[in-house]
Design an enzyme around this catalytic site. Structure first.
Site, PDB file in Angstrom:
ATOM      1  N   TYR A 143      54.531 -77.635 139.739  1.00 26.04           N
ATOM      2  CA  TYR A 143      53.133 -77.405 139.681  1.00 26.04           C
ATOM      3  C   TYR A 143      52.511 -78.538 138.838  1.00 26.04           C
ATOM      4  O   TYR A 143      51.215 -78.604 138.737  1.00 26.04           O
ATOM      5  CB  TYR A 143      52.872 -76.126 138.999  1.00 26.04           C
ATOM      6  CG  TYR A 143      53.613 -75.728 137.907  1.00 26.04           C
ATOM      7  CD1 TYR A 143      53.460 -76.532 136.637  1.00 26.04           C
ATOM      8  CD2 TYR A 143      54.653 -74.738 137.847  1.00 26.04           C
ATOM      9  CE1 TYR A 143      54.127 -76.189 135.590  1.00 26.04           C
ATOM     10  CE2 TYR A 143      55.377 -74.423 136.739  1.00 26.04           C
ATOM     11  CZ  TYR A 143      55.164 -75.098 135.460  1.00 26.04           C
ATOM     12  OH  TYR A 143      55.912 -74.574 134.662  1.00 26.04           O
ATOM     13  N   GLU A 189      46.746 -70.783 139.090  1.00 26.03           N
ATOM     14  CA  GLU A 189      48.033 -70.818 139.798  1.00 26.03           C
ATOM     15  C   GLU A 189      48.736 -69.257 139.224  1.00 26.03           C
ATOM     16  O   GLU A 189      48.384 -68.937 137.875  1.00 26.03           O
ATOM     17  CB  GLU A 189      48.824 -71.861 139.325  1.00 26.03           C
ATOM     18  CG  GLU A 189      48.180 -73.130 140.003  1.00 26.03           C
ATOM     19  CD  GLU A 189      48.912 -74.319 139.232  1.00 26.03           C
ATOM     20  OE1 GLU A 189      50.100 -74.432 139.103  1.00 26.03           O
ATOM     21  OE2 GLU A 189      48.008 -75.465 138.966  1.00 26.03           O
ATOM     22  N   CYS A 215      87.478 -36.852 138.775  1.00 30.21           N
ATOM     23  CA  CYS A 215      89.051 -36.685 139.054  1.00 30.21           C
ATOM     24  C   CYS A 215      89.639 -36.384 137.819  1.00 30.21           C
ATOM     25  O   CYS A 215      91.105 -36.065 137.710  1.00 30.21           O
ATOM     26  CB  CYS A 215      89.837 -37.569 139.921  1.00 30.21           C
ATOM     27  SG  CYS A 215      89.868 -39.239 139.236  1.00 30.21           S
ATOM     28  N   CYS A 262      87.620 -45.786 136.708  1.00 34.46           N
ATOM     29  CA  CYS A 262      88.497 -45.000 137.367  1.00 34.46           C
ATOM     30  C   CYS A 262      89.429 -45.678 138.272  1.00 34.46           C
ATOM     31  O   CYS A 262      89.053 -46.296 139.175  1.00 34.46           O
ATOM     32  CB  CYS A 262      88.026 -43.681 137.991  1.00 34.46           C
ATOM     33  SG  CYS A 262      89.257 -42.746 138.859  1.00 34.46           S
TER      34      CYS A 262
HETATM   35 ZN   LIG Z   1      88.172 -40.445 139.531  1.00 32.18          ZN
END
Ligand SMILES: [Zn+2]
Length: 675
Positions: free
Chosen positions: A225, A116, A410, A425
C-alpha cells in the site's frame, strides 16, 4: 529420457517460467486462476527436471526457488533508507472529525482522502533493483528492521520480477488468511504443538523462521500500500500509486476508495465495521490518508507520525463471561482437547457459549479455573477463544483446575509425547479415536457416505456392528434396523450410499484411512502417481519425496503406516468386500485427449441438482477438462442452474453468461467422450 540440448533447455526454461509466473500471478495476486492446479504442477515438475539436469540455468527468480530450503543462521539488520512511519490512532467519529478539521485548517481548503482497510499482519518493506526483488525487511523500530528476504521469497503473491525493470521500494502488510490460520492451529493442536494466538502472531512467527521451508508452507499473503521510493514512477495521488503498484504485479487491496468528505470516510468505516467478519483476512481498522501527495508534503510530519494520515481503530471484539465447565474430547489421533463451556455472551454479532482452550498446558499456564471470569476473544469468524482470566474477579473459594490424567473415554493413562503440549490417549483401541476415525472415513472429502452421522456411527460401534472401516461394507439391513431412529427407508439409503462408495476413485480411500499428515490434496497426488492403494503400500520413501509438494514428514508417515501388518489385513478386507483400490480420476496426461463442451471452460454450479450431487457433477466436469468454481464472474463461461437457484443465477444473467439447466449438463456429460 534423452537429455535435451542445452539451448533447447534454456528456451524451454524461459517459457515455463513465464507461464508459471503468469499462473501464480493469476492465482495469488488476482485471485482468478485460469488453469487447474495440476496444469501448474505438471509444468512446475518439468521445470524442476530441466533445472536438475542443468543447474546452471537456475536463477533466483525461478518459481522453483520459492519453496524455501535455505536454513539461515539468523537475521541481519537492515537500515531503512526511508524510515517507516507509524500512524496516530483515532477511536471515535469525533476524533476523526477533529483530524479532518486540523488538516483543512493547515492547508486552507478541503481535501480528498484515500481510505484503505488496515490489514492485521506484519509490516514489510520490499526493494527492487531493475525489476528484480533484492531485499525484504521487517519494519522493526521503523529505522532498523530485519532482513527476511529468503522467507519473503516463499510468499507467492510477492513478485520476484516486476512487469517493468524498475528500481523502487514498496511497503505493505504480510498476513495470514483466516482460513489458513484456522487450519494451521487445528493441525498444531492435532500434533500437540502450541497454537498461535491470532493470525498476526502466526504470520510474524512464520516470517521469523530460520528454516525457509516452514515459511513456504504457511500460505502467507500480502497487500502492498505504500510506494516508498518511486524510482522513475510518477504518481500524484495515493489512489494512483496503488493502481501503479497493482500494474507492476503487486497485490493491492481492492477495497480502497477515494472519499471527498469526512462523512464519506465515516460511511466507509461503518460499512467495514459491520462486514469485517466476512472478509477472508483480519483487519483492525481503517487507514485514512490525504490523497494528494502535494498536500501530504505541505502537511509534513510531527516527531512521531505524518500529519496527513490517521488510523481509525475498531473496538476489540472481546467480552467477559463466566467459565461454567470444561468439556474434554478425544480426537482421531488421540489428542485430548478442552472446550470452555461458558455463560452465553454476545461477541462479534453472535451469541457464543463455547470457546477453545486449545490444550491442557494452556489451562495450566493461564491458571484457568471453574467459575472464573474470563475474557473471550473472537476475530472475525474465527473460533472464539479464552484469552485470559480476570483475576480480580476470581471467587475466594477458587481452586486450580485438575487436568485429567486418564482418557475420559477409555480411561487409559494420558501421556505427553516428546515435546508436545497436548495430552494424548495412545490406546489404539480407544473407542473415541475409532469413532472419530469412522466419522472421518465417511466424511465428504473422504468416502462421502451420506446418512452416517457421528451418533449413528457411535451406536454401530457400541453395538459391536462395526469395529473398523472395513466392517461398514459388511453391514446388512437387519443390523441397521436395530439402531435408534433408523427405519426401513433410511436403512436402505444408508446401504445404497455405502454401496456407491465402493466405486470411489482411490484418493478418497487414501484420505479416509486417516494416515497422519495425508490431507485430501496429498491423497490425490499419491493416488494419481501410484495408481492404486496396493502400489502405494509398497512405495519407497524416496519415490514419495520426489513428488511435487510431498515432504519427508508425509513420506515417513505413509511408509510407517503401511509397515503395520494390521493395515494390510484391513486392505485385504476392503478388497474382499468390493471396495475399489484403484485410481479412476483422470490423469493430467490423459486430459489432452478429452473432447467435451466443458473443456477449458469455467463452470459454476448453483441451485439444487436432482440427479447428481454437487460433488459428483463437479468431479464429472473436472474429468472432462472443465473447471468448477464457486462464484460467478466475467470469467465464468457456463452457469448450471438447478432448482431454486438464487443470486448467482441473477448475476450470471446480468453478465450475459450462458445458463444451462441440469438436463443440459447431463446431456453434455453423456455426449462427451475420452480416448
Ligand atoms: Zn482413550
Amino acid at each position: 529420457m534423452e537429455p535435451m540440448p542445452f539451448q533447447t533447455a534454456e528456451s524451454r526454461v524461459a517459457e515455463l517460467r513465464a507461464e508459471l509466473n503468469q499462473y501464480a500471478h493469476e492465482y495469488y495476486v488476482q485471485d482468478q486462476p485460469s488453469v487447474e492446479d495440476f496444469v501448474y504442477d505438471k509444468k512446475y515438475q518439468e521445470l524442476v527436471e530441466i533445472e536438475t539436469e542443468y543447474p546452471d540455468l537456475i536463477t533466483p527468480e525461478s518459481p522453483t526457488q520459492r519453496v524455501g530450503g535455505k536454513v539461515l543462521e539468523g537475521f541481519e539488520k537492515v537500515v531503512h533508507d526511508i524510515p517507516l512511519y507509524s500512524l496516530n490512532d483515532v477511536f471515535s467519529k469525533e476524533e476523526l472529525i477533529a483530524f479532518d478539521e486540523r488538516v483543512k485548517k493547515a492547508v486552507g481548503h478541503s481535501v480528498s482522502y484515500c481510505v484503505e482497510l488496515k490489514i492485521d499482519g506484519l509490516s514489510i518493506s520490499l526493494k527492487y533493483e531493475n525489476g528484480i526483488f533484492v531485499q525484504g525487511a521487517t519494519r522493526g523500530d521503523g529505522s532498523v528492521g530485519e532482513n527476511i528476504t529468503e522467507n519473503l521469497k516463499t510468499v507467492k503473491s510477492i513478485p520476484i520480477r516486476l512487469k517493468e525493470p524498475l528500481s523502487i521500494e514498496v511497503r505493505g502488510e504480510c498476513y495470514m488468511p483466516k482460513s489458513s490460520f484456522v487450519n494451521l492451529n487445528q493441525q498444531r493442536e492435532e500434533e500437540g504443538k502450541d497454537v498461535f494466538a491470532n493470525p498476526r502472531n502466526a504470520a510474524a512467527g512464520s516470517l521469523r523462521q530460520l528454516d525457509t521451508r516452514i515459511a513456504a508452507k504457511r500460505n502467507l499473503s500480502t497487500f502492498l500500500y505504500t510506494l516508498a521510493d518511486f524510482g522513475p514512477l510518477e504518481s500524484t495521488t495515493q489512489d494512483h500509486a496503488l493502481n501503479e503498484m497493482a500494474r507492476l504485479g503487486f497485490r493491492t487491496n481492492p477495497e480502497h476508495r477515494v472519499c471527498e468528505t469526512i462523512e464519506e470516510v465515516w460511511e466507509y468505516i461503518e460499512k467495514f465495521h459491520e462486514t469485517r467478519n466476512q472478509l477472508p483476512y483480519e483487519i483492525d481498522g481503517i487507514v485514512i490518508k490525504v490523497n494528494e501527495f502535494s498536500v501530504q508534503d505541505d502537511l509534513g510530519f510531527t516527531v512521531k507520525a505524518p500529519r496527513w494520515a490517521t488510523a481509525y481503530k475498531f473496538p476489540p471484539e472481546e467480552a467477559q463471561t463466566t467459565l461454567v465447565a470444561i468439556d474434554w474430547t478425544i480426537g482421531r489421533t488421540g489428542v485430548l482437547t478442552p472446550t470452555a463451556i461458558m455463560e452465553p455472551v454476545r461477541l462479534a454479532g453472535t451469541t457464543v457459549g463455547r470457546a477453545s482452550l486449545h490444550n491442557s498446558d494452556y489451562i495450566e499456564k493461564k491458571d484457568i479455573r471453574l467459575k472464573d471470569t474470563i475474557l473471550v476473544y473472537k476475530a472475525g469468524d474465527i473460533i472464539p477463544e479464552v484469552a485470559q482470566v480476570i483475576l480480580e474477579k476470581r471467587p475466594a473459594d477458587s481452586e486450580p483446575y485438575p487436568v485429567p490424567t486418564r482418557c475420559p473415554v477409555c480411561e487409559s493413562e494420558l501421556v505427553h509425547l516428546d515435546e508436545e503440549v497436548a495430552l494424548r490417549c495412545i490406546n489404539p483401541k480407544c473407542p473415541a479415536q475409532i469413532k472419530e476415525g469412522l466419522s472421518h472415513f465417511v466424511s465428504r472429502n473422504a468416502m462421502n457416505i451420506d446418512g452416517l452421522g457421528p451418533r449413528v456411527l457411535a451406536q454401530m460401534f457400541d453395538k459391536g456392528l462395526v469395529s473398523d472401516v472395513a466392517d461398514l461394507y459388511a453391514l446388512d439391513k437387519e443390523q441397521l434396523l436395530t439402531l435408534d431412529k433408523i427405519k426401513d427407508k433410511s436403512a436402505e439409503n444408508i446401504l445404497q450410499a455405502i454401496d456407491a462408495s465402493r466405486e470411489n476413485s482411490v484418493e478418497r480411500l487414501i484420505f479416509g484411512l486417516g494416515i497422519r499428515h495425508v490431507g485430501a490434496k496429498a491423497a490425490g497426488i499419491l493416488a494419481e502417481h501410484f495408481g492404486s492403494l496396493t502400489a502405494l503400500s509398497k512405495a519407497e520413501k524416496e519415490e514419495i519425496v520426489s513428488l511435487n509438494t510431498m515432504g519427508e514428514t508425509i513420506a515417513d508417515s505413509v511408509v510407517t503406516y503401511f509397515e503395520n501388518e494390521e493395515v494390510h489385513e484391513l486392505m485385504q478386507e476392503l478388497e474382499d468386500r468390493g471396495v475399489n483400490l484403484a485410481y479412476k480420476g483422470i490423469r493430467a496426461s490423459q486430459l489432452e485427449n478429452v473432447e467435451s463442451p466443458f473443456k477449458d471452460k469455467t463452470i459454476v454450479l448453483t441451485g439444487k441438482l436432482v440427479e447428481y450431487t454437487r460433488e459428483d457433477a463437479k468431479e464429472k466436469i473436472q474429468n472432462l477438462g472443465g473447471k468448477v468454481t464457486g462464484s460467478v464472474s466475467k470469467k465464468t463461461d457456463i452457469v448450471v442452474a438447478g432448482e431454486e437457484a438464487g443470486s448467482k443465477l441473477t448475476k450470471a444473467q446480468g453478465l450475459g453468461i450462458e445458463v444451462w439447466d441440469e438436463q443440459q449438463m447431463i446431456q453434455a456429460i453423456e455426449e462427451s467422450h475420452q480416448e
